[in-house]
Scaffold this active site. Sequence first.
Site, PDB file in Angstrom:
ATOM      1  N   VAL A  20      46.816  32.103  38.688  1.00  0.00           N
ATOM      2  CA  VAL A  20      47.772  32.751  38.019  1.00  0.00           C
ATOM      3  C   VAL A  20      48.938  33.833  39.150  1.00  0.00           C
ATOM      4  O   VAL A  20      49.981  33.858  38.503  1.00  0.00           O
ATOM      5  CB  VAL A  20      47.993  33.165  36.813  1.00  0.00           C
ATOM      6  CG1 VAL A  20      49.048  34.413  36.225  1.00  0.00           C
ATOM      7  CG2 VAL A  20      47.260  31.944  35.848  1.00  0.00           C
ATOM      8  N   GLY A  21      47.826  34.486  39.195  1.00  0.00           N
ATOM      9  CA  GLY A  21      48.237  35.058  40.418  1.00  0.00           C
ATOM     10  C   GLY A  21      49.060  34.951  41.585  1.00  0.00           C
ATOM     11  O   GLY A  21      50.215  35.807  41.951  1.00  0.00           O
ATOM     12  N   HIS A 182      45.164  36.108  21.162  1.00  0.00           N
ATOM     13  CA  HIS A 182      45.602  34.734  22.359  1.00  0.00           C
ATOM     14  C   HIS A 182      44.130  33.738  21.825  1.00  0.00           C
ATOM     15  O   HIS A 182      43.279  34.326  22.839  1.00  0.00           O
ATOM     16  CB  HIS A 182      45.680  35.402  23.539  1.00  0.00           C
ATOM     17  CG  HIS A 182      45.747  34.163  24.334  1.00  0.00           C
ATOM     18  ND1 HIS A 182      46.384  33.425  23.941  1.00  0.00           N
ATOM     19  CD2 HIS A 182      45.035  33.996  25.802  1.00  0.00           C
ATOM     20  CE1 HIS A 182      46.971  32.742  25.625  1.00  0.00           C
ATOM     21  NE2 HIS A 182      45.598  32.726  25.953  1.00  0.00           N
TER      22      HIS A 182
HETATM   23  O1  TXD Z   1      47.393  34.325  28.400  1.00  0.00           O
HETATM   24  C1  TXD Z   1      46.242  34.475  28.859  1.00  0.00           C
HETATM   25  N1  TXD Z   1      46.427  35.414  29.197  1.00  0.00           N
HETATM   26  C2  TXD Z   1      46.227  33.868  30.257  1.00  0.00           C
HETATM   27  C3  TXD Z   1      44.873  33.957  30.808  1.00  0.00           C
HETATM   28  C4  TXD Z   1      46.809  32.092  30.701  1.00  0.00           C
HETATM   29  C5  TXD Z   1      46.375  31.075  31.767  1.00  0.00           C
HETATM   30  C6  TXD Z   1      44.944  32.381  32.452  1.00  0.00           C
HETATM   31  N2  TXD Z   1      44.383  32.759  31.961  1.00  0.00           N
HETATM   32  C7  TXD Z   1      43.607  33.964  32.227  1.00  0.00           C
HETATM   33  O2  TXD Z   1      43.789  34.150  33.436  1.00  0.00           O
HETATM   34  C8  TXD Z   1      42.398  33.062  33.216  1.00  0.00           C
HETATM   35  O3  TXD Z   1      41.210  32.592  31.954  1.00  0.00           O
HETATM   36  C9  TXD Z   1      41.486  33.957  33.696  1.00  0.00           C
HETATM   37  O4  TXD Z   1      40.848  35.442  33.709  1.00  0.00           O
HETATM   38  C10 TXD Z   1      42.513  34.739  34.640  1.00  0.00           C
HETATM   39  C11 TXD Z   1      43.137  34.345  35.658  1.00  0.00           C
HETATM   40  O5  TXD Z   1      43.504  32.535  35.568  1.00  0.00           O
HETATM   41  P1  TXD Z   1      43.484  31.933  37.481  1.00  0.00           P
HETATM   42  O6  TXD Z   1      43.662  30.468  37.050  1.00  0.00           O
HETATM   43  O7  TXD Z   1      44.464  32.332  38.261  1.00  0.00           O
HETATM   44  O8  TXD Z   1      41.783  31.534  38.022  1.00  0.00           O
HETATM   45  P2  TXD Z   1      41.960  31.725  39.352  1.00  0.00           P
HETATM   46  O9  TXD Z   1      42.235  30.424  39.980  1.00  0.00           O
HETATM   47  O10 TXD Z   1      40.405  31.679  39.044  1.00  0.00           O
HETATM   48  O11 TXD Z   1      41.194  32.743  40.049  1.00  0.00           O
HETATM   49  C12 TXD Z   1      41.005  34.784  39.729  1.00  0.00           C
HETATM   50  C13 TXD Z   1      41.655  35.674  40.962  1.00  0.00           C
HETATM   51  C14 TXD Z   1      40.200  34.051  42.370  1.00  0.00           C
HETATM   52  O12 TXD Z   1      41.212  33.920  42.691  1.00  0.00           O
HETATM   53  C15 TXD Z   1      38.699  35.645  42.321  1.00  0.00           C
HETATM   54  O13 TXD Z   1      38.659  35.512  43.634  1.00  0.00           O
HETATM   55  C16 TXD Z   1      39.149  36.591  41.950  1.00  0.00           C
HETATM   56  O14 TXD Z   1      40.600  36.393  41.217  1.00  0.00           O
HETATM   57  N3  TXD Z   1      38.868  37.458  41.119  1.00  0.00           N
HETATM   58  C17 TXD Z   1      38.813  39.130  42.105  1.00  0.00           C
HETATM   59  N4  TXD Z   1      40.096  39.494  42.273  1.00  0.00           N
HETATM   60  C18 TXD Z   1      40.028  40.468  42.779  1.00  0.00           C
HETATM   61  N5  TXD Z   1      38.472  41.245  42.540  1.00  0.00           N
HETATM   62  C19 TXD Z   1      37.716  40.852  41.713  1.00  0.00           C
HETATM   63  N6  TXD Z   1      36.621  42.156  41.226  1.00  0.00           N
HETATM   64  C20 TXD Z   1      38.011  39.890  41.585  1.00  0.00           C
HETATM   65  N7  TXD Z   1      37.033  38.357  41.076  1.00  0.00           N
HETATM   66  C21 TXD Z   1      37.210  37.599  41.080  1.00  0.00           C
END
Ligand code: TXD
Length: 320
Positions: A20-21, A182
């Site tokens: 997502v990011g 949600h």
């Molecule tokens: O409608 C909504 N709100 C949502 C929510 C729609 C889609 C996704 N949704 C949620 O967003 C999903 O259930 C996850 O909780 C988050 C992120 O989903 P994404 O698919 O982007 O997950 P990824 O690809 O695993 O990315 C998460 C990133 C990953 O690169 C980790 O290394 C990082 O988060 N991460 C961190 N970054 C910084 N600091 C810390 N502590 C950390 N821990 C993990």
Amino acid sequence: SSSLPLCASTRVTIIGAGKVGSTLAQRIAEKNLADVVLLDIVAGMPQGIALDLTQARGIEQHDCQIIGTNDYADTANSDVMVITAGIPRKPGMTRDDLMRTNAQIVVEAVQRSIAHSPNAILIIVTNPLDVMTYLAWQASGIPSNRVMGMAGVLDSARFQSFIAMELGVAITDITTTVLGGHGDLMVPLPRYSTVSGVPITEIMEPETIDRLIKRTRNGGAEIVELMRTGSAYFAPASATCLMVESILYNQSRVVPTCAYLQGEYGLNDIYVGVPSRLGCAGVESIVELNLTEAELSALHISAESVRQNVHQAKEMLAAV
Ligand code: TXD
């Protein structure tokens, strides 16, 4: 195509450079909305993504700077900070299974973010969304209008697209409203979902509407089951981008937002999805729709489940 931003400087930080990011970073940059800082705990990964996106600038014709980092100091003075850090759902997992891990990640990310950007507006994306947004607000120490969660824009976009597919009409003629948390208890509102202003209740059978509502509620899980290795990210990134744009450009879009309620809809001290006007100040106002008793009671049931999960999450955090 956007006009000059009304907010003085435009810098958006995204915490969590995952699916997502990174997709959100691409959308923001390629729409020329703001400079983007991508932060992740994984060394090198956000830097690599930032470099990749930067190398597309000439082709995509935009001037936004994209910085990848593991250091919160690089996020200083951001206007908007989006928190996507956490772990996503795997097949069979509910959003609430994610709670314990993501609560710790989000609280830490918010505290470190706000320390470097005390005036920022926060948009939480990490699941379970409504719970994380409440915890984020408490951890931030900033006014509740500056902390919100993204879910309703996505859920209503899913409902919108299912209606378009069913009726074979232009998606741009359809507007939809989804209230509540949600999760499985979200509250799609057919009376406030229209095709060119005509409520779908006037043009679709109740059984058809029910089927589309079920598919909307299950919209995230349907994609998880198909993908197996992660959850949806294109539409979630688009939905978040819309909120970022409305804030940075003070557009006053009225969209379903996970916002803090203080008496609206008969609910107090809770973050849950309601139509909200988004501008430079964050959540500028909450729109109170006229609801039937059944609609209001569905919203209260959804809010009650969020409240219980917030309570549970606070206990988990206190036990750490
Ligand atoms: O409608 C909504 N709100 C949502 C929510 C729609 C889609 C996704 N949704 C949620 O967003 C999903 O259930 C996850 O909780 C988050 C992120 O989903 P994404 O698919 O982007 O997950 P990824 O690809 O695993 O990315 C998460 C990133 C990953 O690169 C980790 O290394 C990082 O988060 N991460 C961190 N970054 C910084 N600091 C810390 N502590 C950390 N821990 C993990």
